[in-house]
Design a protein around this motif. Structure first.
Motif, mmCIF file in Angstrom:
data_model
loop_
_atom_site.group_PDB
_atom_site.id
_atom_site.type_symbol
_atom_site.label_atom_id
_atom_site.label_comp_id
_atom_site.label_asym_id
_atom_site.label_seq_id
_atom_site.Cartn_x
_atom_site.Cartn_y
_atom_site.Cartn_z
ATOM 1 N N ASN A 194 0.887 -1.437 -0.052
ATOM 2 C CA ASN A 194 0.186 0.147 -0.163
ATOM 3 C C ASN A 194 0.925 1.310 -0.022
ATOM 4 O O ASN A 194 0.543 2.290 -0.758
ATOM 5 N N SER A 195 1.845 1.099 0.823
ATOM 6 C CA SER A 195 2.899 2.172 0.774
ATOM 7 C C SER A 195 3.548 2.457 -0.662
ATOM 8 O O SER A 195 3.662 3.602 -1.082
ATOM 9 N N ILE A 196 3.865 1.622 -1.271
ATOM 10 C CA ILE A 196 4.193 1.924 -2.762
ATOM 11 C C ILE A 196 3.201 2.397 -3.590
ATOM 12 O O ILE A 196 3.690 3.030 -4.540
ATOM 13 N N ASP A 202 -2.319 -3.132 -8.532
ATOM 14 C CA ASP A 202 -2.263 -1.607 -8.873
ATOM 15 C C ASP A 202 -0.761 -1.391 -9.235
ATOM 16 O O ASP A 202 -0.763 -0.364 -9.816
ATOM 17 N N ILE A 203 0.175 -1.959 -8.304
ATOM 18 C CA ILE A 203 1.501 -1.687 -8.452
ATOM 19 C C ILE A 203 1.882 -2.389 -9.980
ATOM 20 O O ILE A 203 2.629 -1.264 -10.781
ATOM 21 N N GLY A 204 1.342 -3.379 -10.474
ATOM 22 C CA GLY A 204 1.744 -3.742 -11.746
ATOM 23 C C GLY A 204 1.319 -2.923 -12.720
ATOM 24 O O GLY A 204 1.962 -2.512 -13.689
ATOM 25 N N VAL A 205 -0.260 -2.505 -12.507
ATOM 26 C CA VAL A 205 -0.710 -1.569 -13.494
ATOM 27 C C VAL A 205 -0.023 -0.366 -13.516
ATOM 28 O O VAL A 205 0.309 0.363 -14.759
ATOM 29 N N GLY A 206 0.137 0.225 -12.196
ATOM 30 C CA GLY A 206 0.690 1.733 -12.371
ATOM 31 C C GLY A 206 2.062 1.731 -12.734
ATOM 32 O O GLY A 206 2.435 2.760 -13.811
ATOM 33 N N ALA A 260 1.131 4.206 -2.927
ATOM 34 C CA ALA A 260 0.639 5.742 -2.501
ATOM 35 C C ALA A 260 1.745 6.536 -3.518
ATOM 36 O O ALA A 260 1.341 7.848 -3.817
ATOM 37 N N VAL A 261 2.858 5.919 -3.881
ATOM 38 C CA VAL A 261 3.647 6.571 -4.455
ATOM 39 C C VAL A 261 3.436 6.505 -6.224
ATOM 40 O O VAL A 261 3.468 7.417 -6.802
ATOM 41 N N VAL A 262 3.188 5.376 -6.450
ATOM 42 C CA VAL A 262 3.171 4.976 -7.920
ATOM 43 C C VAL A 262 1.643 5.670 -8.308
ATOM 44 O O VAL A 262 1.838 6.267 -9.379
ATOM 45 N N TRP A 263 0.637 5.674 -7.423
ATOM 46 C CA TRP A 263 -0.728 6.369 -7.818
ATOM 47 C C TRP A 263 -0.796 7.702 -7.208
ATOM 48 O O TRP A 263 -1.885 8.088 -6.653
ATOM 49 N N SER A 264 0.140 8.479 -7.306
ATOM 50 C CA SER A 264 0.136 9.825 -6.822
ATOM 51 C C SER A 264 -0.812 10.685 -7.579
ATOM 52 O O SER A 264 -1.095 10.408 -8.879
ATOM 53 N N ASN A 265 -1.312 11.810 -7.176
ATOM 54 C CA ASN A 265 -2.126 12.580 -7.872
ATOM 55 C C ASN A 265 -1.350 12.923 -9.105
ATOM 56 O O ASN A 265 -2.135 13.360 -10.148
ATOM 57 N N ILE A 266 -0.080 13.280 -9.285
ATOM 58 C CA ILE A 266 0.458 13.714 -10.375
ATOM 59 C C ILE A 266 0.383 12.612 -11.667
ATOM 60 O O ILE A 266 0.080 12.901 -12.651
ATOM 61 N N PHE A 267 0.356 11.303 -11.288
ATOM 62 C CA PHE A 267 0.310 10.136 -12.209
ATOM 63 C C PHE A 267 -1.136 10.392 -12.658
ATOM 64 O O PHE A 267 -1.610 10.087 -13.785
ATOM 65 N N VAL A 268 -2.218 10.433 -11.693
ATOM 66 C CA VAL A 268 -3.629 10.534 -12.224
ATOM 67 C C VAL A 268 -3.826 11.633 -13.028
ATOM 68 O O VAL A 268 -4.610 11.423 -14.194
ATOM 69 N N GLY A 269 -3.311 12.882 -12.798
ATOM 70 C CA GLY A 269 -3.460 13.855 -13.543
ATOM 71 C C GLY A 269 -2.869 13.779 -15.060
ATOM 72 O O GLY A 269 -3.495 14.211 -16.145
ATOM 73 N N ALA A 270 -1.581 13.118 -14.905
ATOM 74 C CA ALA A 270 -0.910 12.925 -16.176
ATOM 75 C C ALA A 270 -1.689 11.945 -17.145
ATOM 76 O O ALA A 270 -1.726 12.253 -18.302
ATOM 77 N N ILE A 319 10.819 -6.772 -18.667
ATOM 78 C CA ILE A 319 10.916 -7.441 -17.374
ATOM 79 C C ILE A 319 9.862 -7.403 -16.335
ATOM 80 O O ILE A 319 9.314 -8.249 -15.603
ATOM 81 N N PHE A 320 9.508 -5.944 -16.141
ATOM 82 C CA PHE A 320 8.683 -5.643 -15.289
ATOM 83 C C PHE A 320 7.156 -6.330 -15.848
ATOM 84 O O PHE A 320 6.263 -6.635 -14.882
ATOM 85 N N THR A 321 6.946 -6.135 -16.828
ATOM 86 C CA THR A 321 5.696 -6.787 -17.576
ATOM 87 C C THR A 321 5.450 -8.166 -17.209
ATOM 88 O O THR A 321 4.459 -8.834 -17.089
ATOM 89 N N LEU A 322 6.761 -8.709 -17.491
ATOM 90 C CA LEU A 322 6.597 -10.331 -17.265
ATOM 91 C C LEU A 322 6.408 -10.650 -15.729
ATOM 92 O O LEU A 322 5.632 -11.509 -15.515
ATOM 93 N N VAL A 323 6.988 -9.903 -14.657
ATOM 94 C CA VAL A 323 6.622 -10.039 -13.354
ATOM 95 C C VAL A 323 5.056 -9.803 -13.179
ATOM 96 O O VAL A 323 4.511 -10.384 -12.415
ATOM 97 N N ALA A 324 4.670 -8.500 -13.644
ATOM 98 C CA ALA A 324 3.317 -8.292 -13.369
ATOM 99 C C ALA A 324 2.357 -9.054 -13.907
ATOM 100 O O ALA A 324 1.329 -9.445 -13.226
#
Length: 486
Positions: free
Chosen positions: A9-11, A429-433, A13-23, A149-154
């Protein structure tokens, strides 16, 4: 497990920051203008292209590519995700799901067209996706490798758990089937399909996805039709809470926008690059064809299926809204009738039960099973594509790699199917983000070839031609597959 969930959940909060939502919203708006709102102008052409059944030994048909991508899109988020968004973000979250779908359709066009432009024929199959167009289009092999690599893990370890957990929860709620039994049965069914390769996945998807999608929409229309008097009130509730105008819901406006965008992205996969994998596998005469087809698939997922779920829940008042995103604070009085009911599948099941007593829960459980099952199939295909990318210059036996991949995914499904859903959703959510972060940067830098392809396609259509693609004439480099076809 609780400590791990807190870390996840802490991760997030960083991945899904308001900056990313706006972007995400700004990206969709930018591509909408750059394509002159292709998602509106070419709507008729999108529908025409949906039913192209041409395939080959190397590639699947355009319709199969659509159903494979819809397999990845239409899943748990269409039933459970919508309920979660309403519970913690209020009815206004649905507006933001609509918004990210409408604007994001242009982003989907860009990434799907890029997937086709830079696809390759590898070991007798068409392969493509962000890793391929990052390497060939941006000439940044290291970046393509990071994404792959990240997509494979996700796709192997993070995302399948949500779908598997929702399947066993739904079957347990409706039929009291022990979770372990459902999990084992799910693994056995998946094994029979994913060991058959992409062709088998395409054949299964083109049968299951249209059938289950149509059946679900029909039931939703009946439920909404019975409660038709609530439709104006529901629209009013969605729009007033979307902008914080509704006084009782204004305190959760931040959750409204964030959850609406997050669940929208999770459902329709806009900006993640995931849909460009099946898009690249399609046998078409011009890359823009799959761009248009995949853009329309966003509408099918969010504007049809997600909206159907939302209106069933809202018109029957089978929900509660929780303040500050914290269920412990209790529900806001006057909004929904589901106080004390677990957030998620039961919201949708209760909504259907209002019209189909003793049948609704079972129907939703079956729908959820098929939606989530085909989503896991799509995840496997995307993971396999990235294994092919990572190992393309390796002498390692590909059969051993694919076997290891399949076993890893099946183990992940089994573990998360019978464990808590909070951790599964958090990892998903981490994977998607992170995928969306990485791919968003890539398509901003590499949009030009897709825009050139769109202009070329529209010019040929105006001349009443069946469009073909010549990358050299458009000044597009490294589109080796298409250059070799000339």
């Amino acid at each position: 497990m609780e400590q791990l969930t807190n870390i996840v959940n802490s991760i997030n909060a960083v991945v899904w920051s308001n900056i990313f939502v706006g972007a995400c919203l700004l990206l969709g708006l930018m591509f909408s203008f750059k394509t002159n709102f292709v998602q509106v102008r070419q709507l008729k052409e999108m529908i025409r292209l949906l039913f192209d059944t041409k395939s080959s030994e190397q590639g699947i048909s355009s319709f199969q590519a659509l159903t494979v991508s819809l397999s990845g899109r239409i899943g748990t988020s269409n039933i459970v995700g919508v309920a979660i968004a309403i519970a913690f973000g209020g009815p206004g979250a649905i507006f933001w799901m609509w918004m990210i779908a409408f604007l994001g359709a242009s982003s989907t066009f860009i990434e799907s067209t890029l997937g086709q432009i830079y696809k390759v024929e590898q070991n007798g199959q068409y392969r493509g996706g962000p890793a391929y167009y990052i390497e060939k289009g941006l000439k940044m092999k290291w970046y393509g490798l990071v994404f792959s690599i990240f997509t494979l893990v996700a796709m192997t370890l993070f995302l399948p758990g949500i779908q598997a957990n929702s399947i066993v929860e739904g079957l347990n709620n409706a039929f009291n089937i022990p979770k372990l039994y459902s999990a084992i049965g799910l693994v056995m069914l998946l094994s029979a399909i994913i060991f058959g390769g992409v062709k088998k996945i395409g054949r299964v998807a083109e049968i299951i996805v249209p059938f289950m999608g149509i059946a679900y929409i029909i039931v939703a229309l009946i439920v909404i039709g019975v409660n038709y008097k609530e439709i104006p009130t529901t629209f009013n509730l969605i729009f007033t809470s979307a902008f914080g105008i509704n006084e009782a819901l204004s305190g959760i406006l931040g959750y409204t926008i964030t959850l609406g965008v997050r669940r929208g992205l999770y459902s329709n996969e806009v900006g993640q690059g995931s849909v460009s994998h099946p898009a690249a596998a399609a046998e078409v005469s011009h890359p823009a064809k799959q761009g248009l087809v995949q853009a329309f698939s966003v509408y099918i997922d969010t504007l049809f299926v997600c909206t159907a779920t939302a209106f069933m829940i809202l018109t029957t008042k089978s929900y509660s809204v929780y303040q500050n995103g914290n269920i412990d604070n209790g529900s806001i009085s006057g909004f929904g009738l589901m106080d004390g009911i677990e957030v998620g599948t039961k919201y949708t099941q209760s909504a259907v039960e209002t019209v189909f007593p003793n049948l609704g829960a079972g129907f939703v459980a079956v729908a959820l099973f098929f939606f989530a099952f085909t989503t896991i199939m799509a995840y496997y295909y995307m993971a396999e594509t990235n294994v092919a990318y990572i190992s393309k210059n390796s002498n390692v036996n590909k059969k051993i790699l694919y076997f290891t991949l399949r076993i890893s995914l099946l183990v992940s499904v089994l573990i998360f199917a019978i464990n808590g859903s909070d951790l599964a959703w958090g990892l998903g959510d981490i994977g998607v983000g992170v995928m969306a972060w990485l791919n968003t940067v890539a398509i901003i830098l590499l949009a030009k070839p897709a825009l050139l392809a769109l202009k070329d396609y529209e010019t040929q259509r105006k001349e009443d031609k069946e469009p073909t693609f010549d990358p050299k004439a458009l000044g597009i480099e490294n589109a080796d597959f298409w250059e070799n076809k000339l």
